[in-house]
Write a protein that holds these residues in place. Structure first.
Motif, mmCIF file in Angstrom:
data_model
loop_
_atom_site.group_PDB
_atom_site.id
_atom_site.type_symbol
_atom_site.label_atom_id
_atom_site.label_comp_id
_atom_site.label_asym_id
_atom_site.label_seq_id
_atom_site.Cartn_x
_atom_site.Cartn_y
_atom_site.Cartn_z
ATOM 1 N N GLY A 337 1.212 5.865 -0.104
ATOM 2 C CA GLY A 337 -0.202 6.158 0.107
ATOM 3 C C GLY A 337 -0.994 4.889 0.381
ATOM 4 O O GLY A 337 -1.836 4.846 1.289
ATOM 5 N N LEU A 338 -0.713 3.851 -0.380
ATOM 6 C CA LEU A 338 -1.389 2.566 -0.177
ATOM 7 C C LEU A 338 -1.029 1.995 1.188
ATOM 8 O O LEU A 338 -1.908 1.561 1.946
ATOM 9 C CB LEU A 338 -0.986 1.596 -1.283
ATOM 10 C CG LEU A 338 -1.545 0.173 -1.168
ATOM 11 C CD1 LEU A 338 -3.062 0.182 -1.257
ATOM 12 C CD2 LEU A 338 -0.953 -0.722 -2.260
ATOM 13 N N GLN A 339 0.232 2.010 1.502
ATOM 14 C CA GLN A 339 0.716 1.448 2.769
ATOM 15 C C GLN A 339 0.072 2.134 3.971
ATOM 16 O O GLN A 339 -0.407 1.465 4.908
ATOM 17 C CB GLN A 339 2.231 1.625 2.813
ATOM 18 C CG GLN A 339 2.888 1.358 4.149
ATOM 19 C CD GLN A 339 4.346 1.790 4.138
ATOM 20 O OE1 GLN A 339 5.118 1.395 3.274
ATOM 21 N NE2 GLN A 339 4.738 2.625 5.095
ATOM 22 N N GLU A 340 0.038 3.457 3.961
ATOM 23 C CA GLU A 340 -0.443 4.189 5.128
ATOM 24 C C GLU A 340 -1.967 4.236 5.234
ATOM 25 O O GLU A 340 -2.519 4.138 6.327
ATOM 26 C CB GLU A 340 0.141 5.601 5.125
ATOM 27 C CG GLU A 340 1.662 5.637 5.244
ATOM 28 C CD GLU A 340 2.163 4.974 6.507
ATOM 29 O OE1 GLU A 340 1.698 5.341 7.601
ATOM 30 O OE2 GLU A 340 3.013 4.058 6.393
ATOM 31 N N LYS A 342 -4.041 2.013 4.000
ATOM 32 C CA LYS A 342 -4.495 0.654 4.333
ATOM 33 C C LYS A 342 -4.478 0.453 5.851
ATOM 34 O O LYS A 342 -5.365 -0.191 6.425
ATOM 35 C CB LYS A 342 -3.580 -0.377 3.667
ATOM 36 C CG LYS A 342 -4.233 -1.204 2.554
ATOM 37 C CD LYS A 342 -3.291 -2.279 2.080
ATOM 38 C CE LYS A 342 -3.882 -3.148 0.991
ATOM 39 N NZ LYS A 342 -5.248 -3.581 1.151
ATOM 40 N N ALA A 343 -3.442 1.007 6.477
ATOM 41 C CA ALA A 343 -3.273 0.823 7.919
ATOM 42 C C ALA A 343 -4.370 1.519 8.719
ATOM 43 O O ALA A 343 -4.647 1.136 9.858
ATOM 44 C CB ALA A 343 -1.906 1.337 8.349
ATOM 45 N N LYS A 344 -4.986 2.561 8.149
ATOM 46 C CA LYS A 344 -6.020 3.271 8.907
ATOM 47 C C LYS A 344 -7.412 3.141 8.282
ATOM 48 O O LYS A 344 -8.354 3.799 8.733
ATOM 49 C CB LYS A 344 -5.644 4.748 9.068
ATOM 50 C CG LYS A 344 -5.497 5.551 7.781
ATOM 51 C CD LYS A 344 -5.071 6.984 8.112
ATOM 52 C CE LYS A 344 -4.756 7.800 6.870
ATOM 53 N NZ LYS A 344 -4.308 9.174 7.203
ATOM 54 N N TYR A 345 -7.524 2.291 7.266
ATOM 55 C CA TYR A 345 -8.831 2.107 6.623
ATOM 56 C C TYR A 345 -9.809 1.471 7.607
ATOM 57 O O TYR A 345 -9.459 0.585 8.386
ATOM 58 C CB TYR A 345 -8.694 1.216 5.383
ATOM 59 C CG TYR A 345 -10.005 0.973 4.661
ATOM 60 C CD1 TYR A 345 -10.499 1.916 3.762
ATOM 61 C CD2 TYR A 345 -10.750 -0.160 4.909
ATOM 62 C CE1 TYR A 345 -11.707 1.725 3.119
ATOM 63 C CE2 TYR A 345 -11.966 -0.384 4.264
ATOM 64 C CZ TYR A 345 -12.445 0.565 3.369
ATOM 65 O OH TYR A 345 -13.652 0.359 2.737
ATOM 66 N N VAL A 346 -11.036 1.935 7.577
ATOM 67 C CA VAL A 346 -12.098 1.342 8.399
ATOM 68 C C VAL A 346 -13.240 0.881 7.495
ATOM 69 O O VAL A 346 -13.440 1.417 6.400
ATOM 70 C CB VAL A 346 -12.651 2.347 9.438
ATOM 71 C CG1 VAL A 346 -11.598 2.672 10.485
ATOM 72 C CG2 VAL A 346 -13.157 3.619 8.761
#
Length: 446
Positions: A337-340, A342-346
């Motif tokens: 959850g953190l990995q994915e 983080k990748a799409k956080y804006v």
């Protein structure tokens, strides 16, 4: 030029695809055409060996192709899990023969990745219209408890004999039909991502998978009854979905939020009465759920969205990270959850740009989505006609768990879908209440 010929022209990995009735006798000619002078080794399981493998062996031998002893998986609970890839790799390492995968989803994915790991191309003989992965780039394999897509090329050649495919167990055909139907909601998710400036639509990939999609879905009863035309349309549609993924080197053209439901349930080791649920049957429920969710979205006046309030409620990165880590505590995939996410956080500034775009163009976006989507009641009727599940309980998913899946699935992939729209606009709970509240589609009574 046919849709398949156009897709083949765009493909950079699969060089030959033959679909037809009674064409298994062409397997040796196709092998020689693509792998001249090479040895062959067939890969199958006990069932697919009986259905088509023995005949494939005979055809190859009769054509004087040197055939090594076949690799037959005898496991009764065989599925696309990495330990099986390792076993196949160890076998392939001792020779240089070209693998000929005879089977459907599991056999194809295991062979696809194993062949890539030993630096070899392979050929596939399809035995069921059960999924869209035959011609797709990448293999969907469970590793370390998580369903993952491993980068590896599609088969160099595929042969699909309709005489064999139409005799496959009806649940396999229903599974493939549901997987093909999922291209409708996957397309809607891509439309959203495109309009909000997250991920542009690739027009070539879009055309390959979406053109003719409705025709391929038009006869669910015929498909499950083994009608030659309906089965041919279904397998062609599934192959085209794979070509679109091959072209774009991504599953985006064929996979959206509905697939995230399936991936999550696989990661949670979901069983129904002790049995694995097929990918297509999981996607059937996921796609139906996402379709119903989209109807909530389309009935919301997002042209009146309070962008400032959405941005004020948007969590800082540290808080978002904590939520993502807390989501999967106690699972065997605690950090995904953190990995994915983080990748799409804006940032709030980036969010404001996206939401203003959504607000300004919502009438046009809503119209495009409405044209793409098929009404929930029609989707449910088609799935029921083909024999796919239409209620979560049919695959062992409670209504409470289905509601939770909407929330949890958003965390396991970085791909932008309607679930991310719900999170970013703050409408997740309201839209879910519209599905699971009193008197709604999946009212939760306990």
């Amino acid at each position: 030029m046919s849709k398949v010929e156009q897709a083949l022209k765009a493909a950079n990995e699969t060089r030959a695809l033959r679909i037809g009735s009674g064409i298994l006798n062409e397997v040796a000619g196709l092998f020689k055409e693509q792998f001249a002078g090479r040895k062959a080794v067939m890969v199958a399981d006990v069932t697919t060996y009986r259905v088509a493998g023995e005949r494939v062996e005979k055809e190859l031998r009769n054509a004087n192709i040197e055939l090594l002893p076949s690799f037959i998986f005898t496991d009764s609970d065989l599925y696309a899990e990495y330990s099986y890839v390792d076993r196949l790799v160890e076998s392939l390492k001792v020779h240089d023969a070209i693998p000929v995968a005879v089977g459907s989803g599991t056999i194809n994915d295991l062979t696809k990745l194993a062949s890539h790991l030993v630096g070899r191309r392979y050929m596939c003989v399809a035995t069921a219209a059960s999924m869209d992965g035959y011609t797709a780039f990448g293999a969907s394999i469970t590793a370390n408890g998580a369903k993952q897509t491993f980068s590896c090329p599609a088969p160099q050649a595929v042969l699909a004999d309709i005489e064999i495919i139409k005799k496959a167990p009806k649940p396999m055909t229903a599974s493939g039909y549901a997987d093909l139907f999922a291209k409708v909601t996957a397309g809607a998710d891509w439309i959203l991502a495109d309009w909000m400036g997250v991920e542009d639509i690739d027009e070539k990939a879009w055309s390959i998978v979406q053109d003719g999609l409705h025709d391929a879905l038009s006869n669910p009863e015929g498909a499950v009854a083994g009608d030659e035309k309906a089965v041919s349309q279904l397998i062609e549609g599934l192959m085209l979905g794979g070509f679109a993924m091959q072209w774009s080197k991504s599953s985006r053209p064929a996979s959206g939020a509905e697939h995230q439901f399936s991936h999550l349930w696989n990661m949670e080791h979901h069983l129904n009465q002790g049995e694995h649920v097929s990918h297509g049957f999981q996607v059937s429920i996921g796609m139906l759920a996402v379709t119903a969710f989209y109807e909530q979205v389309l009935n919301t006046p997002l042209e009146k969205l309070d962008v400032e309030a959405c941005c004020a409620a948007w969590p800082e990165p540290e808080i978002a990270d904590k939520v993502a880590l807390d989501m999967f505590v106690g699972t065997d995939f605690p950090t995904i959850g953190l990995q994915e996410t983080k990748a799409k956080y804006v940032t709030r500034e980036q969010l404001a740009i996206q939401l203003r775009q959504l607000k300004e163009y919502w009438p046009e976006i809503r119209e495009r989505l409405s044209k793409q989507l098929i009404p929930y009641k029609e989707v449910k009727q088609s799935l029921r006609q083909v024999g796919a599940p239409v209620e979560p309980e049919q695959i062992g998913i409670t209504r409470k768990r289905l509601r939770e899946t909407f929330v949890r699935a958003q965390f396991i992939r970085r791909r932008f879908t309607v679930l991310d729209l719900a999170v970013r606009t703050g409408y997740m709970d309201q839209w879910l209440d519209g599905l699971f509240g009193k008197g709604k589609i999946w009212e939760i009574t306990d």
